[in-house]
Design a protein around this motif. Sequence first.
Motif, PDB file in Angstrom:
ATOM      1  N   PRO A 119       0.810  -1.236   0.000  1.00  0.00           N
ATOM      2  CA  PRO A 119       0.000   0.000   0.000  1.00  0.00           C
ATOM      3  C   PRO A 119       0.834   1.272   0.000  1.00  0.00           C
ATOM      4  O   PRO A 119       0.392   2.303  -0.521  1.00  0.00           O
ATOM      5  CB  PRO A 119      -0.849  -0.130   1.276  1.00  0.00           C
ATOM      6  CG  PRO A 119      -0.144  -1.122   2.132  1.00  0.00           C
ATOM      7  CD  PRO A 119       0.534  -2.064   1.189  1.00  0.00           C
ATOM      8  N   TRP A 120       2.053   1.229   0.568  1.00  0.00           N
ATOM      9  CA  TRP A 120       2.905   2.412   0.503  1.00  0.00           C
ATOM     10  C   TRP A 120       3.193   2.789  -0.952  1.00  0.00           C
ATOM     11  O   TRP A 120       3.071   3.947  -1.348  1.00  0.00           O
ATOM     12  CB  TRP A 120       4.234   2.169   1.231  1.00  0.00           C
ATOM     13  CG  TRP A 120       4.239   2.515   2.693  1.00  0.00           C
ATOM     14  CD1 TRP A 120       4.401   1.661   3.737  1.00  0.00           C
ATOM     15  CD2 TRP A 120       4.080   3.814   3.277  1.00  0.00           C
ATOM     16  NE1 TRP A 120       4.346   2.333   4.934  1.00  0.00           N
ATOM     17  CE2 TRP A 120       4.153   3.652   4.680  1.00  0.00           C
ATOM     18  CE3 TRP A 120       3.880   5.095   2.755  1.00  0.00           C
ATOM     19  CZ2 TRP A 120       4.037   4.728   5.565  1.00  0.00           C
ATOM     20  CZ3 TRP A 120       3.758   6.157   3.637  1.00  0.00           C
ATOM     21  CH2 TRP A 120       3.843   5.972   5.018  1.00  0.00           C
ATOM     22  N   LEU A 121       3.593   1.808  -1.756  1.00  0.00           N
ATOM     23  CA  LEU A 121       3.972   2.087  -3.138  1.00  0.00           C
ATOM     24  C   LEU A 121       2.749   2.340  -4.021  1.00  0.00           C
ATOM     25  O   LEU A 121       2.804   3.178  -4.926  1.00  0.00           O
ATOM     26  CB  LEU A 121       4.808   0.928  -3.684  1.00  0.00           C
ATOM     27  CG  LEU A 121       6.158   0.738  -2.981  1.00  0.00           C
ATOM     28  CD1 LEU A 121       6.903  -0.462  -3.542  1.00  0.00           C
ATOM     29  CD2 LEU A 121       7.019   2.002  -3.101  1.00  0.00           C
ATOM     30  N   ILE A 122       1.654   1.651  -3.758  1.00  0.00           N
ATOM     31  CA  ILE A 122       0.425   1.939  -4.509  1.00  0.00           C
ATOM     32  C   ILE A 122       0.000   3.385  -4.255  1.00  0.00           C
ATOM     33  O   ILE A 122      -0.371   4.123  -5.176  1.00  0.00           O
ATOM     34  CB  ILE A 122      -0.702   0.961  -4.115  1.00  0.00           C
ATOM     35  CG1 ILE A 122      -0.381  -0.446  -4.617  1.00  0.00           C
ATOM     36  CG2 ILE A 122      -2.045   1.426  -4.681  1.00  0.00           C
ATOM     37  CD1 ILE A 122      -1.371  -1.499  -4.153  1.00  0.00           C
ATOM     38  N   GLY A 123       0.072   3.811  -2.998  1.00  0.00           N
ATOM     39  CA  GLY A 123      -0.315   5.171  -2.651  1.00  0.00           C
ATOM     40  C   GLY A 123       0.527   6.221  -3.348  1.00  0.00           C
ATOM     41  O   GLY A 123       0.047   7.331  -3.622  1.00  0.00           O
ATOM     42  N   ALA A 124       1.775   5.880  -3.657  1.00  0.00           N
ATOM     43  CA  ALA A 124       2.649   6.843  -4.325  1.00  0.00           C
ATOM     44  C   ALA A 124       2.216   7.110  -5.763  1.00  0.00           C
ATOM     45  O   ALA A 124       2.588   8.138  -6.333  1.00  0.00           O
ATOM     46  CB  ALA A 124       4.086   6.337  -4.305  1.00  0.00           C
ATOM     47  N   PHE A 125       1.421   6.195  -6.346  1.00  0.00           N
ATOM     48  CA  PHE A 125       1.009   6.346  -7.747  1.00  0.00           C
ATOM     49  C   PHE A 125      -0.433   6.818  -7.890  1.00  0.00           C
ATOM     50  O   PHE A 125      -0.949   6.896  -9.012  1.00  0.00           O
ATOM     51  CB  PHE A 125       1.212   5.023  -8.491  1.00  0.00           C
ATOM     52  CG  PHE A 125       2.653   4.688  -8.707  1.00  0.00           C
ATOM     53  CD1 PHE A 125       3.371   5.259  -9.747  1.00  0.00           C
ATOM     54  CD2 PHE A 125       3.313   3.816  -7.845  1.00  0.00           C
ATOM     55  CE1 PHE A 125       4.712   4.964  -9.937  1.00  0.00           C
ATOM     56  CE2 PHE A 125       4.649   3.513  -8.032  1.00  0.00           C
ATOM     57  CZ  PHE A 125       5.355   4.086  -9.076  1.00  0.00           C
ATOM     58  N   VAL A 126      -1.095   7.079  -6.767  1.00  0.00           N
ATOM     59  CA  VAL A 126      -2.430   7.677  -6.809  1.00  0.00           C
ATOM     60  C   VAL A 126      -2.349   9.029  -6.118  1.00  0.00           C
ATOM     61  O   VAL A 126      -1.284   9.433  -5.646  1.00  0.00           O
ATOM     62  CB  VAL A 126      -3.488   6.758  -6.145  1.00  0.00           C
ATOM     63  CG1 VAL A 126      -3.620   5.448  -6.909  1.00  0.00           C
ATOM     64  CG2 VAL A 126      -3.122   6.477  -4.680  1.00  0.00           C
ATOM     65  N   SER A 127      -3.428   9.739  -6.040  1.00  0.00           N
ATOM     66  CA  SER A 127      -3.380  11.082  -5.454  1.00  0.00           C
ATOM     67  C   SER A 127      -4.607  11.336  -4.597  1.00  0.00           C
ATOM     68  O   SER A 127      -5.551  10.539  -4.580  1.00  0.00           O
ATOM     69  CB  SER A 127      -3.282  12.144  -6.559  1.00  0.00           C
ATOM     70  OG  SER A 127      -4.402  12.057  -7.419  1.00  0.00           O
ATOM     71  N   GLY A 128      -4.582  12.465  -3.888  1.00  0.00           N
ATOM     72  CA  GLY A 128      -5.730  12.900  -3.101  1.00  0.00           C
ATOM     73  C   GLY A 128      -6.081  11.936  -1.987  1.00  0.00           C
ATOM     74  O   GLY A 128      -5.215  11.383  -1.293  1.00  0.00           O
ATOM     75  N   ASP A 129      -7.382  11.717  -1.821  1.00  0.00           N
ATOM     76  CA  ASP A 129      -7.861  10.851  -0.751  1.00  0.00           C
ATOM     77  C   ASP A 129      -7.387   9.417  -0.903  1.00  0.00           C
ATOM     78  O   ASP A 129      -7.218   8.700   0.096  1.00  0.00           O
ATOM     79  CB  ASP A 129      -9.391  10.887  -0.693  1.00  0.00           C
ATOM     80  CG  ASP A 129      -9.917  12.243  -0.241  1.00  0.00           C
ATOM     81  OD1 ASP A 129      -9.138  13.005   0.375  1.00  0.00           O
ATOM     82  OD2 ASP A 129     -11.102  12.543  -0.513  1.00  0.00           O
ATOM     83  N   ALA A 130      -7.189   8.965  -2.145  1.00  0.00           N
ATOM     84  CA  ALA A 130      -6.716   7.599  -2.358  1.00  0.00           C
ATOM     85  C   ALA A 130      -5.325   7.412  -1.768  1.00  0.00           C
ATOM     86  O   ALA A 130      -5.025   6.375  -1.170  1.00  0.00           O
ATOM     87  CB  ALA A 130      -6.708   7.278  -3.858  1.00  0.00           C
TER      88      ALA A 130
END
Length: 402
Positions: A160-171
């Motif tokens: 989830p750390w790396l997934i979060g780096a490729f999305v933005s905002g609330d995601a």
Amino acid sequence: MHLAAPEPGSPRASGPPVRDPEAPRRVTLLELFFDLVYVVALALISRGMVEQLDWHRAAEALIMLAAVWWTWTITTLVTDLYNPERTEIKLLISAVMFGALLMTTAIPEAFNDRGLVFAGTYVAIHLGRGLFLMPAVRREPQTQRRAARIFIWFAVSAIPWLIGAFVSGDARIACWAIALAIDYVGFRLAYPVPGLGVVPEKQRNVTAEHLSERYQQFFIIALGDAILTIGTMFSLEHNEAENIGAFAVAFLTTLLLWRIYVHKSGELLPTAIQAARSPSKFLFSAPYTHLLMIAGVVTTAAGFHLVLHEPTGRTPPAWLAVILGGPALFLAGRASFEYEVFSRVSWSRPGGVLALLTIAPGLLYLPPVFASLGGLLVLIGVAYADFRRSHGKPPEKPSPPH
């Protein structure tokens, strides 16, 4: 008994870099040097909070603080469990310091263009540490399995750390919150892994002198953020009385945060850990209680930024939430800390939080400097209650946690 340091080439010097149980565990100069990174990190987080005051920004600040705090906490445990005088551990601490500084540079844009730098560096710090330690302790299977359990949990949270780096905002907020939950829960559960179980009790022993001193030092670093804010935000745009009044309130508030922290619980933390039937209980509780107190200090420093910039005019609700929320968070964490040491909570801690909530509505109609003064008066009341409770009485001894 004083033990001489092992000669180069001796079994202890050439074996696995674990701590000698009988060796002194005072904080090393390298550990103090390592802490310098966090002075900058806390300052950037507190200043970032006030750029756009809303719940969204508050959530971002909390996530960054929790991530930065966790790199410090786990590194501190490494220096407690392994010998920081060994060359390989010195190299490890230096590498983590480099990573923590790189994370720090990404803080202002962590939820914009530099999310991958922030998250990628966090993941690299924790996974890299495991990849370094597992071969270093291969001659001690139990210690290696402990390092493997921790590595596996950080490998799971890396997703989830790396997934979060490729999305933005609330995601991104949601992904990174999930990742932090995995990291924090894994630690609290002693890193259970199928086939390996949890970290055994005998491998969770902590050193009272070293660990308590490290937490005390980080709390001082947090107060340093408040002092830095006071010194750099002192303004000459307003009249001298307003400037000095806001300055004095901020300084006295910082002084009281220090006093309330050290009064008894802060002073007796080493003794409490030694007296505990299971010192590992403090290992699992201290990171959370101190995170809450440090969050309170960082929020209070953000409030100083607001008040020193504009001490007059009416206080907006968001400003009031920061100005009074900082002391409230600190007192909540301080109550948990007191329970950690004495197995009880003084009425002044929850009473102080209740007092802050009670005075909040009326302060909306007053200037920010009066809101800050209200928080100061509540802290004075808490400090005075501490003084009355202990004055003229024999020193209180820590109680083992239940």
